[in-house]
Design a protein around this motif. Sequence first.
Motif, short mmCIF file in Angstrom:
data_model
loop_
_atom_site.label_atom_id
_atom_site.label_comp_id
_atom_site.label_asym_id
_atom_site.label_seq_id
_atom_site.Cartn_x
_atom_site.Cartn_y
_atom_site.Cartn_z
N TYR A 108 0.24 -5.28 10.96
CA TYR A 108 -0.80 -6.18 11.48
C TYR A 108 -1.59 -6.75 10.32
N ASN A 109 -1.84 -8.03 10.36
CA ASN A 109 -2.69 -8.61 9.32
C ASN A 109 -3.96 -9.18 9.95
N PRO A 110 -5.12 -8.64 9.55
CA PRO A 110 -6.36 -9.06 10.20
C PRO A 110 -6.79 -10.48 9.83
N ARG A 111 -6.30 -10.98 8.70
CA ARG A 111 -6.79 -12.31 8.29
C ARG A 111 -6.32 -13.39 9.24
N ILE A 112 -5.07 -13.31 9.67
CA ILE A 112 -4.60 -14.32 10.61
C ILE A 112 -4.25 -13.69 11.96
N ARG A 113 -4.62 -12.44 12.13
CA ARG A 113 -4.44 -11.70 13.39
C ARG A 113 -3.01 -11.78 13.90
N VAL A 114 -2.08 -11.47 13.04
CA VAL A 114 -0.69 -11.52 13.44
C VAL A 114 -0.07 -10.14 13.32
N GLU A 115 0.86 -9.88 14.22
CA GLU A 115 1.66 -8.66 14.11
C GLU A 115 3.00 -9.09 13.54
N SER A 116 3.27 -8.70 12.31
CA SER A 116 4.55 -9.13 11.75
C SER A 116 5.58 -8.05 11.95
N ASP A 171 -6.08 8.28 5.28
CA ASP A 171 -5.94 7.02 4.56
C ASP A 171 -6.78 6.00 5.29
N ALA A 172 -7.72 5.41 4.58
CA ALA A 172 -8.62 4.50 5.26
C ALA A 172 -7.95 3.15 5.45
N PRO A 173 -8.12 2.54 6.62
CA PRO A 173 -7.56 1.21 6.85
C PRO A 173 -8.31 0.16 6.03
N ALA A 174 -7.75 -1.02 5.94
CA ALA A 174 -8.42 -2.10 5.22
C ALA A 174 -9.71 -2.45 5.95
N PRO A 175 -10.78 -2.66 5.21
CA PRO A 175 -12.06 -2.97 5.85
C PRO A 175 -11.97 -4.17 6.79
N GLU A 176 -11.14 -5.13 6.44
CA GLU A 176 -11.06 -6.33 7.28
C GLU A 176 -10.48 -6.02 8.66
N THR A 177 -9.63 -4.99 8.71
CA THR A 177 -9.06 -4.62 10.00
C THR A 177 -10.16 -4.06 10.91
N LEU A 178 -11.03 -3.25 10.33
CA LEU A 178 -12.17 -2.72 11.10
C LEU A 178 -13.07 -3.87 11.54
N MET A 179 -13.26 -4.83 10.64
CA MET A 179 -14.12 -5.95 10.96
C MET A 179 -13.59 -6.73 12.16
N ARG A 180 -12.29 -6.97 12.17
CA ARG A 180 -11.68 -7.67 13.30
C ARG A 180 -11.85 -6.89 14.60
N ALA A 181 -11.69 -5.57 14.51
CA ALA A 181 -11.80 -4.74 15.71
C ALA A 181 -13.22 -4.84 16.26
#
Lengths: 753, 363
Positions: free
Chosen positions: A390-398, A472-482
């Motif tokens: 999952y990429n939070p920047r463009i909200r895509v599941e690759s 392992d901490a997730p990327a901060p941006e992923t938390l931000m999107r959530a």
Amino acid sequence: MSYDNPYTRAPPVKNAASSSLGASNPLHGWLPRKVYAKQVREAMDGDVNPFTQQPLSESYKKILQARKKLPVFAQMEEFLKMFSENQIIVMVGETGSGKTTQIPQFVCFSDLPHTKGKMIACTQPRRVAAMSVAKRVADEMDVQLGKQVGYSIRFEDMTESGTTFMKYMTDGMLLREAMNDPELSRYSTIILDEAHERTLSTDILMGLLKALAKRRSDLKIIVMSATLDALKFQKYFSVSTDGTPAPLFKVPGRTHPVEVFYTQEPEPDYVEAAIRTVLMIHRAEDPGDILLFLTGEEEIEDACRKIKLEADDLMNQDPDSVGPLVCIPLYSSLPPQQQQRIFDPAPPARTPDGPRGRKVVVSTNIAETSLTIDGIVYVVDPGFSKQKVYNPRIRVESLLVSPISKASAQQRAGRAGRTRPGKCFRLYTEKDFMTELEEQTHPEILRSNLANTVLELVKLGITDLVRFDYVDAPAPETLMRALELLNFLAALDDDGKLTHLGSIMAEFPLDPQMAKMLIVSPEFRCSNEVLTIVAMLSVPNVWIRPPNQRKEADAAKAMLTVPEGDHLTLLNVFNNYMQNKHDKNWAWNNYLSVRALVQAENVRSQLLRIMERFELDLVSTDDQRKLYIGVRQALCCGFFMQVAHKEGEKGAYLTVKDNQVVALHPSCGLETQPEWAIYHEFVLTTKPYIRTVTDVKPEWLLEFAPQYFDMSAFPDGETKRALVRVQSKRARKFEVANGNSKPSDRPVKKARK
Amino acid sequence: MSDEENDYLSDKFLQELTAPAAPKTYAERRKEAQRIAALKNEQNRRKSRKQLELEAREEGLRKSLFERAKEDEASGQQNKALAMMMKMGFKPGESLGVKHDGDKMSPSVPASASAEATPTGDRASTPDAGPSTSAKHSVQHRVEPIPLNEWAGKKGIGLGKRAASPGAPERLAKMARMAADQQEQVSHSAFRDRARQEYEERRAQGRLAPAQRTCITLDEKEGREFNILWLNPDNPATFPDGLLDALEDPDLVAILQRRQADDSIEGRMRARMRADALQPLTSALDDDSASAAEKAGLRKTPYSEEDIQEATQFLRLSAKDRLELVLDYLRQKYAYCFWCGTQYDSQEDLDTNCPGPDEDAHD
């Protein structure tokens, strides 16, 4: 917290028989957590089942003999000692050591959970594993499944409150239980199995349990893993302040040596190389089945065809030295009866003394961990798999093909040594193995959308998501999107606190968008239908599309398609299924998966129970047109952040706010290409696609999600211009209609508060 | 029968009459040319659906959500999710998870973490060196999301593009954008603009040479033998042996040669005059083909397709854009600011002490 708290949820088992049997109870006089292997062995070898007081059956004794041969059995003494002395143990055991079935039973004997009204939980990453292991252990303990030993998975609870003390469950289920009981007070021991797989839920549970262990000194925790990451877990769970790692309990596996071969040069085409290697093995190696790892359905089917052709050629040319070969595909979307084919024996020799036949299984990485195929002696590993990221920047599941990790490659090689010494052919050089492959596969928490998890954690009372003790901490941006999503859905307020709506949403084992849509659906008078759609979205794909009958399958699908949207098509499919339930062949004739439909029915009734708990009415409308509009509006209330706008050339959609150029997935059944489309998922496979799409009106988006479609905060572009046009048109309409009052024909103002 | 017969009222006759119309005027021809150009442009646009998708993706992936939030904040929109995280003690650029103070001992940790957080991600080219798998277990958590890596075709491991030069695709995408902008500008700009551009271009050209020299020096110190950014069409010496041939793009080579001659207004005037004097340009072309044939033996270039593609793209750009790329590279790779003329100790140092990436900031 004392052991025998009278207020614990599950009351102690009151067994009338035990008092009358008295001293004949094999467990008589045992002290919890001070049990020795000698005692346990005696109890196991006795004639009375220590947990039911019933005489032990013959099959029990037979199974016991087999159990005694497991490597872990020999170390019972050592284990019990370590269990008595430590609160947290990290345990390492390779496949075949018997850890998943035996350790929980040892714990039962030592912990005696039934005497204090507690339970032992053993988590599994997969539903199927939880079910099948529970069944196995129930047999081994000579009890009925669902009584003393049970399992609990999403949408299915096979336990009996007050009786069950040994519970296998998916890690996700334990996490959900923690939501309503953060102390997990009904458990005296929690075992996290397959921790090396690092599923999202297991990772979160590790964080929770580490903190919980400090609060509940009576709780024991066992983390079971394959060898590779043990040290990491030991360090993570070090309880003392000086950082001494948690103690390690090690069991040897029962696997055979595997010889590993590498190529001399990198392969220009790994599929072609894989086919060549399989044929080489078939022609030159001793009998034994082959397991080939490829990445996806299409690639696998294609390879199967080619291998079959070539192998037949070989056999016809040289029938005296080349035997027959069957090629069996294996991937998760394959119907179960076809998946069963992997357990078929290899084909027999064509003539009584001719060369033996061979079975080739061509599989995705599900054969790497989830499924064990006996008889595999050769593994062909091109080094690739499809990974969800999952990429939070463009909200895509690759879902892209990428090189596997070293750990994964080892796991694959290990598959060759299950029955006897085997060989593994890696289609890359040893140097590339060392330099190009990463050590470990990225844990799921780094690759996932966290909206659901964050909601669960907040409900659990974890307020500081930033400084949570992640393995392992997730990327901060992923938390931000959530957080952003949950805030827009009004599940969290601006301070990050759970709202009332949010706490209801958390009760549904669904993505927050779906939970929201379900909760608001009574206001649109279509909760009956939305419930169905949500259930259908929660089960695997219902459409079957056999490679040789694509046309027929597509035609059947077209008959059930609703032109306004795929969500409505799902509704239609389910309703038709219910109407035709008497006809056993209906699903089959329409290229639908009966299993998925039955599951949807089950999920639906489970969700209905939760709805009843929160007094959400099941309502519907007779007018189909109104009904469909209501459903689409409810969709907007949940999925307004997943909207694409058609722009410019034919078929090009831009996702709202992120401006990603996407196409409608080929499975999409929309009749036309609507200007505005709401989608269930945005995936990146061979192309960027939006999947499960429904036509919506921009007015609804503006009305039901004003915060998200706030024009003052909207990025400039064609999408914004289109929305502004709609907005001004609406405003004019109101003026003409009735000065400044709101329109009256809407069923509700809006769903948020 | 009657179908075959031509009705005298049929508009076929009319068409025939209008078709061979009078000799076209200049304006008409110009219009025609414009129409064709527009059509071609449109076709180009349509052809590259995949390109569009890719560009949108690159664009979306390039900027972190924190940067976007910052931009929104500038326009008065506060990001609620970020505010929530800040309330929990988060600072942009940091990772999540428990902070272990003991690990601050090694100074490299915060430095590399901040480097990873830089948006352009040249340093993020080591996306997997930083996070979890590092030897020190615990602390080093992820600052950036896992990048999306598309594996090219069915190539086996060891032949993939991954890890080779992770910065390259991004730079390629940027170049493509720049080229597009450039074209657009050229077609729309008036004479005065063009003159100004030419002036700027010359200025950039002048700056480019020293910048590239710095780049070469720093690169060579690192042991790099070749970098696309060293290439300067004005200075054939910057082209290593065989590269020019490897480019295999006659247009570009011709442009290069023209550029090497002279590309100013006077230069074009001179060229025009030469053409008017019917002096064939073939001599130059002959030269070229001869030398190409001569070098054909050396065809086995050590340059990968990627390199060549990148070089081609790079050379097509205007000097201004090329300068920007080189300076960007120096800043990110070496923390070197051309305008300050200083190599800073680290990205952080650069961020705090250098006034900015543009020349204007250095007045």
